[in-house]
Design a protein around this motif. Structure first.
Motif, PDB file in Angstrom:
ATOM      1  N   MET A 183     -38.754 -29.135  23.755  1.00 17.06           N
ATOM      2  CA  MET A 183     -39.614 -29.682  22.706  1.00 17.06           C
ATOM      3  C   MET A 183     -39.605 -28.741  21.500  1.00 17.06           C
ATOM      4  N   LYS A 184     -39.341 -29.297  20.321  1.00 14.73           N
ATOM      5  CA  LYS A 184     -39.376 -28.500  19.107  1.00 14.73           C
ATOM      6  C   LYS A 184     -40.828 -28.341  18.663  1.00 14.73           C
ATOM      7  N   THR A 185     -41.215 -27.099  18.418  1.00 12.78           N
ATOM      8  CA  THR A 185     -42.593 -26.770  18.083  1.00 12.78           C
ATOM      9  C   THR A 185     -42.631 -26.038  16.752  1.00 12.78           C
ATOM     10  N   TYR A 186     -43.583 -26.414  15.906  1.00  9.69           N
ATOM     11  CA  TYR A 186     -43.748 -25.777  14.611  1.00  9.69           C
ATOM     12  C   TYR A 186     -45.220 -25.459  14.378  1.00  9.69           C
ATOM     13  N   PHE A 187     -45.444 -24.336  13.697  1.00  6.77           N
ATOM     14  CA  PHE A 187     -46.791 -23.968  13.277  1.00  6.77           C
ATOM     15  C   PHE A 187     -46.951 -24.436  11.834  1.00  6.77           C
ATOM     16  N   VAL A 188     -47.943 -25.273  11.592  1.00  4.04           N
ATOM     17  CA  VAL A 188     -48.158 -25.835  10.252  1.00  4.04           C
ATOM     18  C   VAL A 188     -49.254 -25.050   9.543  1.00  4.04           C
ATOM     19  N   THR A 189     -48.930 -24.513   8.386  1.00  2.00           N
ATOM     20  CA  THR A 189     -49.912 -23.797   7.579  1.00  2.00           C
ATOM     21  C   THR A 189     -49.903 -24.364   6.171  1.00  2.00           C
ATOM     22  N   GLY A 190     -50.872 -23.949   5.380  1.00  2.00           N
ATOM     23  CA  GLY A 190     -50.966 -24.442   4.015  1.00  2.00           C
ATOM     24  C   GLY A 190     -51.231 -23.328   3.030  1.00  2.00           C
ATOM     25  N   THR A 191     -51.098 -23.652   1.754  1.00  2.00           N
ATOM     26  CA  THR A 191     -51.329 -22.663   0.713  1.00  2.00           C
ATOM     27  C   THR A 191     -52.811 -22.369   0.534  1.00  2.00           C
ATOM     28  N   ASP A 192     -53.674 -23.280   0.965  1.00  2.00           N
ATOM     29  CA  ASP A 192     -55.111 -23.031   0.970  1.00  2.00           C
ATOM     30  C   ASP A 192     -55.789 -24.119   1.795  1.00  2.00           C
ATOM     31  N   THR A 193     -57.107 -24.109   1.781  1.00  2.00           N
ATOM     32  CA  THR A 193     -57.864 -25.020   2.647  1.00  2.00           C
ATOM     33  C   THR A 193     -57.587 -26.485   2.349  1.00  2.00           C
ATOM     34  N   ASP A 194     -57.451 -26.838   1.093  1.00  2.00           N
ATOM     35  CA  ASP A 194     -57.304 -28.240   0.714  1.00  2.00           C
ATOM     36  C   ASP A 194     -55.863 -28.642   0.410  1.00  2.00           C
ATOM     37  N   ALA A 195     -54.912 -27.950   0.986  1.00  2.00           N
ATOM     38  CA  ALA A 195     -53.504 -28.258   0.703  1.00  2.00           C
ATOM     39  C   ALA A 195     -53.049 -29.567   1.346  1.00  2.00           C
ATOM     40  N   GLY A 196     -53.733 -29.997   2.403  1.00  2.00           N
ATOM     41  CA  GLY A 196     -53.357 -31.253   3.057  1.00  2.00           C
ATOM     42  C   GLY A 196     -52.583 -31.074   4.347  1.00  2.00           C
ATOM     43  N   LYS A 197     -52.907 -30.031   5.105  1.00  2.00           N
ATOM     44  CA  LYS A 197     -52.172 -29.767   6.352  1.00  2.00           C
ATOM     45  C   LYS A 197     -52.264 -30.935   7.336  1.00  2.00           C
ATOM     46  N   THR A 198     -53.487 -31.407   7.559  1.00  2.00           N
ATOM     47  CA  THR A 198     -53.669 -32.497   8.515  1.00  2.00           C
ATOM     48  C   THR A 198     -53.014 -33.772   8.015  1.00  2.00           C
ATOM     49  N   PHE A 199     -53.195 -34.078   6.750  1.00  2.00           N
ATOM     50  CA  PHE A 199     -52.600 -35.268   6.137  1.00  2.00           C
ATOM     51  C   PHE A 199     -51.082 -35.262   6.305  1.00  2.00           C
ATOM     52  N   VAL A 200     -50.456 -34.140   5.995  1.00  2.00           N
ATOM     53  CA  VAL A 200     -48.999 -34.033   6.111  1.00  2.00           C
ATOM     54  C   VAL A 200     -48.570 -34.024   7.576  1.00  2.00           C
ATOM     55  N   SER A 201     -49.308 -33.313   8.422  1.00  2.00           N
ATOM     56  CA  SER A 201     -48.972 -33.289   9.847  1.00  2.00           C
ATOM     57  C   SER A 201     -49.012 -34.692  10.436  1.00  2.00           C
ATOM     58  N   CYS A 202     -50.052 -35.449  10.091  1.00  2.00           N
ATOM     59  CA  CYS A 202     -50.152 -36.827  10.578  1.00  2.00           C
ATOM     60  C   CYS A 202     -48.988 -37.676  10.078  1.00  2.00           C
ATOM     61  N   ALA A 203     -48.620 -37.496   8.822  1.00  2.00           N
ATOM     62  CA  ALA A 203     -47.497 -38.248   8.270  1.00  2.00           C
ATOM     63  C   ALA A 203     -46.197 -37.905   8.994  1.00  2.00           C
ATOM     64  N   LEU A 204     -45.984 -36.617   9.271  1.00  2.00           N
ATOM     65  CA  LEU A 204     -44.780 -36.197   9.996  1.00  2.00           C
ATOM     66  C   LEU A 204     -44.764 -36.765  11.414  1.00  2.00           C
ATOM     67  N   LEU A 205     -45.900 -36.696  12.095  1.00  2.00           N
ATOM     68  CA  LEU A 205     -45.989 -37.216  13.458  1.00  2.00           C
ATOM     69  C   LEU A 205     -45.743 -38.725  13.480  1.00  2.00           C
ATOM     70  N   TYR A 206     -46.376 -39.422  12.561  1.00  2.00           N
ATOM     71  CA  TYR A 206     -46.251 -40.881  12.515  1.00  2.00           C
ATOM     72  C   TYR A 206     -44.818 -41.294  12.188  1.00  2.00           C
ATOM     73  N   ALA A 207     -44.221 -40.632  11.200  1.00  2.00           N
ATOM     74  CA  ALA A 207     -42.857 -40.957  10.811  1.00  2.00           C
ATOM     75  C   ALA A 207     -41.872 -40.665  11.940  1.00  2.00           C
ATOM     76  N   ALA A 208     -42.072 -39.552  12.626  1.00  2.00           N
ATOM     77  CA  ALA A 208     -41.200 -39.219  13.754  1.00  2.00           C
ATOM     78  C   ALA A 208     -41.355 -40.237  14.878  1.00  2.00           C
TER      79      ALA A 208
END
Length: 231
Positions: free
Chosen positions: A1-26
């Motif tokens: 399983m490929k595993t990645y640590f997702v971080t952001g440039t600050d609190t409101d960068a959109g980590k969850t939003f982007v993570s959800c988009a990546l998960l959904y698209a995959a």
């Protein structure tokens, strides 16, 4: 399983939003996906216990089922910095404990696992350790979410420097436009693409209703296959 640590440039960068988009698209490509939010502050009390909206969004976007406690093992009620929230709750945070939870879900069967941090790269867990230390402990490549707004170039480059200084690889970065009226958006994006020596995985435009299913349309299929299939 490929595993990645997702971080952001600050609190409101959109980590969850982007993570959800990546998960959904995959998932749309047939990949089995999972997510993990080691520590979440700002949780609501429910009949099932404390629940965090970021974690529940991640669960909705991933294809495989896991109990909430596996996705978000440390849930803190106050919507403040995790280490302060833990102090107020009479508990403590540590890299060893969080890494243990993360390795538990890393043993599950899936094609892609995203482990999402909290806030930016150096958010404290206690007086000595930060979430960056958790990423270092897990030794997984990093996906950086850059919230495209005024000041994003400085924030992004400092975060890139910190990640590299900690000895971790940046698998790629995602440009997430969070200010729809940002001046010279394209020029800022071009500067970032020139200065960040990691692949630009996707450019996600401002989406008013924050639909990660809509954002998933902006993630190129080659980027997803690179993340999952790249050896």
């Amino acid at each position: 399983m490929k595993t990645y640590f997702v971080t952001g440039t600050d609190t409101d960068a959109g980590k969850t939003f982007v993570s959800c988009a990546l998960l959904y698209a995959a998932g749309l490509l047939g990949y089995k996906t999972l997510a993990h939010k080691p520590v979440a502050a700002g949780c609501e009390r429910t009949e099932q216990g404390l629940r965090n909206s970021d974690a529940t969004h991640l669960m909705a976007a991933m294809t495989e089922y896991e109990e909430y406690e596996m996705v978000n093992p440390i849930a803190l009620e106050p919507a403040i910095a995790p280490h302060i929230a833990a102090q107020e709750s009479g508990s403590s945070l540590s890299v060893a404990r969080s890494a243990g939870f993360a390795r538990g879900i890393m043993m599950a069967r899936a094609d892609l696992l995203l482990i999402e941090g909290a806030g930016g790269w150096r958010v404290p867990l206690n007086r000595r350790e930060t979430l960056a230390d958790l990423a270092k402990n897990l030794k997984q490549p990093v996906i950086l979410v850059v919230g495209i707004k005024l000041g994003c170039i400085n924030h992004a480059l400092l975060t890139v420097e910190a990640i590299k200084a900690d000895g971790l690889t940046i698998a790629g970065w995602v440009a997430n436009q969070i200010d729809p009226e940002m001046s010279h958006y394209k020029e800022n994006l071009a500067t970032l693409a020139q200065l960040i020596t990691a692949p630009l995985l996707a450019e996600i435009p401002y989406i008013q209703d924050h639909s990660w299913a809509e954002a998933a349309k902006s993630i190129p299929e080659p980027a997803l296959r690179y993340l999952v299939d790249n050896k």
